[in-house]
Design a protein around this motif. Structure first.
Motif, short mmCIF file in Angstrom:
data_model
loop_
_atom_site.label_atom_id
_atom_site.label_comp_id
_atom_site.label_asym_id
_atom_site.label_seq_id
_atom_site.Cartn_x
_atom_site.Cartn_y
_atom_site.Cartn_z
N GLU A 1 0.83 -1.21 0.00
CA GLU A 1 0.00 0.00 0.00
C GLU A 1 0.86 1.26 0.00
O GLU A 1 0.51 2.26 -0.65
CB GLU A 1 -0.92 -0.02 1.21
N ARG A 2 1.98 1.20 0.71
CA ARG A 2 2.90 2.34 0.70
C ARG A 2 3.42 2.61 -0.71
O ARG A 2 3.50 3.76 -1.17
CB ARG A 2 4.07 2.10 1.64
N ALA A 3 3.79 1.53 -1.40
CA ALA A 3 4.28 1.69 -2.77
C ALA A 3 3.19 2.28 -3.67
O ALA A 3 3.46 3.14 -4.52
CB ALA A 3 4.76 0.34 -3.31
N LEU A 4 1.96 1.81 -3.49
CA LEU A 4 0.85 2.31 -4.30
C LEU A 4 0.61 3.80 -4.05
O LEU A 4 0.44 4.59 -4.98
CB LEU A 4 -0.41 1.50 -4.00
N VAL A 5 0.60 4.20 -2.76
CA VAL A 5 0.34 5.60 -2.44
C VAL A 5 1.49 6.47 -2.94
O VAL A 5 1.27 7.58 -3.45
CB VAL A 5 0.12 5.76 -0.93
N ARG A 6 2.71 6.00 -2.80
CA ARG A 6 3.85 6.80 -3.26
C ARG A 6 3.87 6.91 -4.79
O ARG A 6 4.30 7.93 -5.34
CB ARG A 6 5.16 6.21 -2.74
N ASP A 7 3.40 5.88 -5.47
CA ASP A 7 3.24 6.01 -6.92
C ASP A 7 2.21 7.09 -7.23
O ASP A 7 2.37 7.87 -8.19
CB ASP A 7 2.79 4.68 -7.53
N GLY A 8 1.14 7.14 -6.43
CA GLY A 8 0.15 8.19 -6.61
C GLY A 8 0.73 9.57 -6.34
O GLY A 8 0.40 10.54 -7.05
N VAL A 9 1.59 9.67 -5.34
CA VAL A 9 2.24 10.95 -5.03
C VAL A 9 3.10 11.40 -6.21
O VAL A 9 3.10 12.58 -6.60
CB VAL A 9 3.08 10.84 -3.75
N ALA A 10 3.84 10.44 -6.81
CA ALA A 10 4.67 10.78 -7.97
C ALA A 10 3.79 11.22 -9.14
O ALA A 10 4.15 12.17 -9.87
CB ALA A 10 5.50 9.56 -8.37
N ALA A 11 2.64 10.58 -9.34
CA ALA A 11 1.73 11.00 -10.42
C ALA A 11 1.17 12.39 -10.17
O ALA A 11 1.05 13.21 -11.09
CB ALA A 11 0.60 9.97 -10.56
N TYR A 12 0.85 12.70 -8.93
CA TYR A 12 0.36 14.04 -8.59
C TYR A 12 1.44 15.09 -8.85
O TYR A 12 1.16 16.19 -9.33
CB TYR A 12 -0.10 14.10 -7.14
N ARG A 13 2.65 14.76 -8.52
CA ARG A 13 3.75 15.72 -8.76
C ARG A 13 3.93 15.97 -10.26
O ARG A 13 4.18 17.11 -10.68
CB ARG A 13 5.04 15.19 -8.14
N ASP A 14 3.82 14.91 -11.04
CA ASP A 14 3.93 15.07 -12.49
C ASP A 14 2.81 15.97 -13.02
O ASP A 14 3.05 16.87 -13.84
CB ASP A 14 3.90 13.70 -13.16
N THR A 15 1.59 15.70 -12.53
CA THR A 15 0.47 16.53 -12.97
C THR A 15 0.60 17.96 -12.46
O THR A 15 0.20 18.92 -13.14
CB THR A 15 -0.85 15.91 -12.46
N LEU A 16 1.18 18.13 -11.27
CA LEU A 16 1.39 19.47 -10.73
C LEU A 16 2.36 20.26 -11.61
O LEU A 16 2.13 21.45 -11.89
CB LEU A 16 1.93 19.37 -9.30
N ARG A 17 3.42 19.61 -12.06
CA ARG A 17 4.36 20.32 -12.94
C ARG A 17 3.68 20.73 -14.24
O ARG A 17 3.90 21.85 -14.76
CB ARG A 17 5.57 19.42 -13.22
N LEU A 18 2.84 19.84 -14.78
CA LEU A 18 2.11 20.19 -16.00
C LEU A 18 1.17 21.37 -15.75
O LEU A 18 1.07 22.31 -16.56
CB LEU A 18 1.32 18.98 -16.49
N THR A 19 0.49 21.35 -14.60
CA THR A 19 -0.45 22.43 -14.27
C THR A 19 0.29 23.75 -14.08
O THR A 19 -0.21 24.81 -14.49
CB THR A 19 -1.24 22.06 -13.01
N GLN A 20 1.46 23.69 -13.46
CA GLN A 20 2.24 24.92 -13.27
C GLN A 20 2.69 25.50 -14.61
O GLN A 20 2.68 26.73 -14.80
CB GLN A 20 3.45 24.63 -12.37
N ARG A 21 3.06 24.64 -15.55
CA ARG A 21 3.45 25.15 -16.87
C ARG A 21 2.25 25.77 -17.58
O ARG A 21 2.36 26.82 -18.24
CB ARG A 21 4.04 24.01 -17.72
N ARG A 22 1.09 25.15 -17.43
CA ARG A 22 -0.10 25.69 -18.07
C ARG A 22 -0.52 27.01 -17.41
O ARG A 22 -1.05 27.91 -18.06
CB ARG A 22 -1.24 24.68 -17.99
#
Length: 533
Positions: free
Chosen positions: A228-249
């Motif tokens: 579950e930790r690995a799953l949640v941390r994968d989600g955290v990495a996906a949120y960070r990726d989306t955050l960078r995209l949102t910041q560029r937009r």
């Protein structure tokens, strides 16, 4: 369902008391002639002999028994599965290496280490040794006693035939005694002590099974936390990726600052959940350390993928559950021991007969102590039978009967609880299997929705809120699937414990895995100390 009346020790006690009191009434008054007293002794002895036969036989109370497991009937849809069978009591049989069916070398090493160093097991083993010592003590009471003795006394004026001057008497010799167990009091106490030892041995088996199950459940919960930790941390990495995209937009003027703040909040919330799972894993690791007899500071298990197999446990039939569970066997022994103590309490109405003998030397002078002329000897027999005790013996019988009633109720409660535990885990596994199937469908649909939402968001077709909803749904369903899977493992271990241990033969895959000693060596290497030693 069948019911059998528990042998009534109260009835035997009432009969016993009535017979003895009647005999004593016939023996009064003491001012009768000698010939009349002799005639009154005949019914007294007859009453004692008859009362000795009044002790209830050692039997177990009948338990209301279902014809089959309710959950087994729901699974098989037939009335021929799970019926009662006749079988021998098997509390002394080994429980098998049931944990090897999970095909996890680290788990195998943990269970082996707990079997050697767990403090609960050590306490249970110590209680077994205490019970065996009490049994030897009860056996010693039935054996002749032999001892050496010596002493010196100086007295004056205690014997009119001697001088009033102080005199000294030295003695040394051997004494022997033996209590005749004509009415079975000592033998019943010995039987009760033997049954107590048997109950302690069964409780030791129960403690060993409990420790093995707790180690397995704690370890499996730790591996579920890793996943579950690995799953949640994968989600955290996906949120960070989306955050960078949102910041560029945002910098390009395509979205507002509110979208960036929302994405930051969502990412931080998931990171907080990951830290909470880190804390949960640390606590599980510390619990494992205590179970295997280590200090948490000297124990560690590395993070790894959850690859433990999920075995299928046969439910068995209800009779084998009662016969294989060591806690039920301990409750059985407690009932029989209580019945033996009822008989010992009833035997207090009978006379105690002891034979004594002694021989040695006695002399007023130390130099003459061991001369042949100073020899002395004596033999005797002692019979004691209390006439008036203020109700002490009756109270002892009533107290023993109360203990018997309590033990019988405890045996029934333990047996019914065994059926309940098996039914709980059978129903849990059946429903969890169905839940896992439905949850897998939900995960698949959520993953597909997340993939489509991410593509549409990157192309500007949907809002950020739609993307966040899809991501939350996917993460929630994946975590729910993990929790269902973890519950299946926990219920499987609980079913093994409810059934009283391992079943006949490991599954084929598990048997192949357990035959590989190299895997176990690797597992032992995984239990490393945090200081690197």
């Amino acid at each position: 369902m069948t019911h059998t009346q528990l042998p009534s020790s109260r009835d035997a006690t009432v009969t016993l008391t009535t017979q003895v009191r009647s005999a004593f009434d016939q023996a009064q008054p003491f001012a009768l002639s000698l010939s009349k007293r002799r005639r009154t002794l005949v019914p007294l002895l007859a009453a004692l002999v008859l009362a000795g036969c009044a002790t209830a036989p050692a039997e177990l109370p009948a338990i209301p028994t279902p014809a089959r497991f309710k959950e087994a009937l729901l699974v098989t849809r037939t009335t021929t599965e799970g019926r009662w069978t006749e079988a021998a009591v098997a509390e002394a049989q080994p429980r098998g290496e049931w944990w090897k069916a999970f095909q996890d070398p680290v788990l195998d090493a943990l269970v082996a280490q707990a079997g050697e160093a767990n403090t609960s097991l050590q306490q249970a083993a110590a209680r077994v040794r205490q019970a065996r010592a009490l049994l030897r003590n009860a056996e010693a009471d039935r054996s002749p006693q032999l001892g050496l003795g010596g002493g010196a006394t100086r007295q004056r004026g205690l014997d009119r035939n001697q001088s009033t001057q102080p005199s000294t008497l030295l003695n040394a010799g051997v004494s022997a005694s033996w209590e005749l167990d004509l009415f079975g009091r000592l033998s019943r106490l010995q039987d009760a002590a033997a049954l107590d030892a048997q109950a302690r041995e069964a409780l030791l088996q129960s403690t060993r099974l409990m420790v093995q199950a707790e180690v397995a459940q704690t370890y499996l919960a730790l591996r579920a936390a890793d996943e579950e930790r690995a799953l949640v941390r994968d989600g955290v990495a996906a949120y960070r990726d989306t955050l960078r995209l949102t910041q560029r937009r945002e910098q390009a003027g395509d979205v507002a600052a509110l979208d960036v703040a929302r994405m930051q909040a969502e990412g931080s919330a998931n990171e907080s959940e990951a830290l909470a799972l880190d804390r949960q894993r640390a606590e599980l690791e510390h619990a494992l350390a205590v179970l295997v007899g280590c200090a948490p500071a000297d124990f560690g298990i590395g993070v790894d993928r959850w690859q433990t197999a999920l075995p299928v446990v046969p439910a068995g039939v209800p009779s084998t559950v009662l016969l294989r569970r060591p806690d039920v066997a301990a409750a059985q022994a407690a009932v029989l021991a209580a019945q033996a103590r009822v008989g010992a309490a009833q035997a207090a109405y009978f006379p105690d007969i002891a034979l004594t003998a002694g021989g040695g030397f006695a002399s007023p002078e130390l130099g003459d102590l061991f001369k042949w002329s100073a020899r002395s000897w004596g033999v005797g027999a002692l019979l004691s039978l209390p006439l008036l005790d203020g109700g002490r013996r009756a109270a002892g019988v009533a107290q023993a009967a109360g203990v018997l009633d309590e033990a019988a109720a405890g045996y029934r409660a333990q047996s019914l609880n065994a059926f309940r535990e098996v039914e709980d885990q059978l129903s849990g596994l059946r429903l969890l299997q169905e839940q896992a199937r439905v949850q897998a469908t939900a995960v698949e649909a959520a993953a597909r929705a997340m993939q489509l939402s991410d593509t549409r968001y990157r192309n500007g077709y949907i809002s950020q809120l739609d993307l966040l909803d899809a991501r939350r749904s996917e993460l929630r369903n994946r975590r729910q699937a993990l929790q269902v899977r973890s519950a299946q493992y926990q219920a499987t271990v609980a079913l093994v414990r409810a059934l009283g241990g391992g079943w006949g033969g490991l599954p084929a895959a598990a048997a192949q895995s357990s035959s590989t000693t190299a895997a176990t060596d690797m597992a032992a290497a995984a239990l490393v100390k945090k200081d690197g030693s």
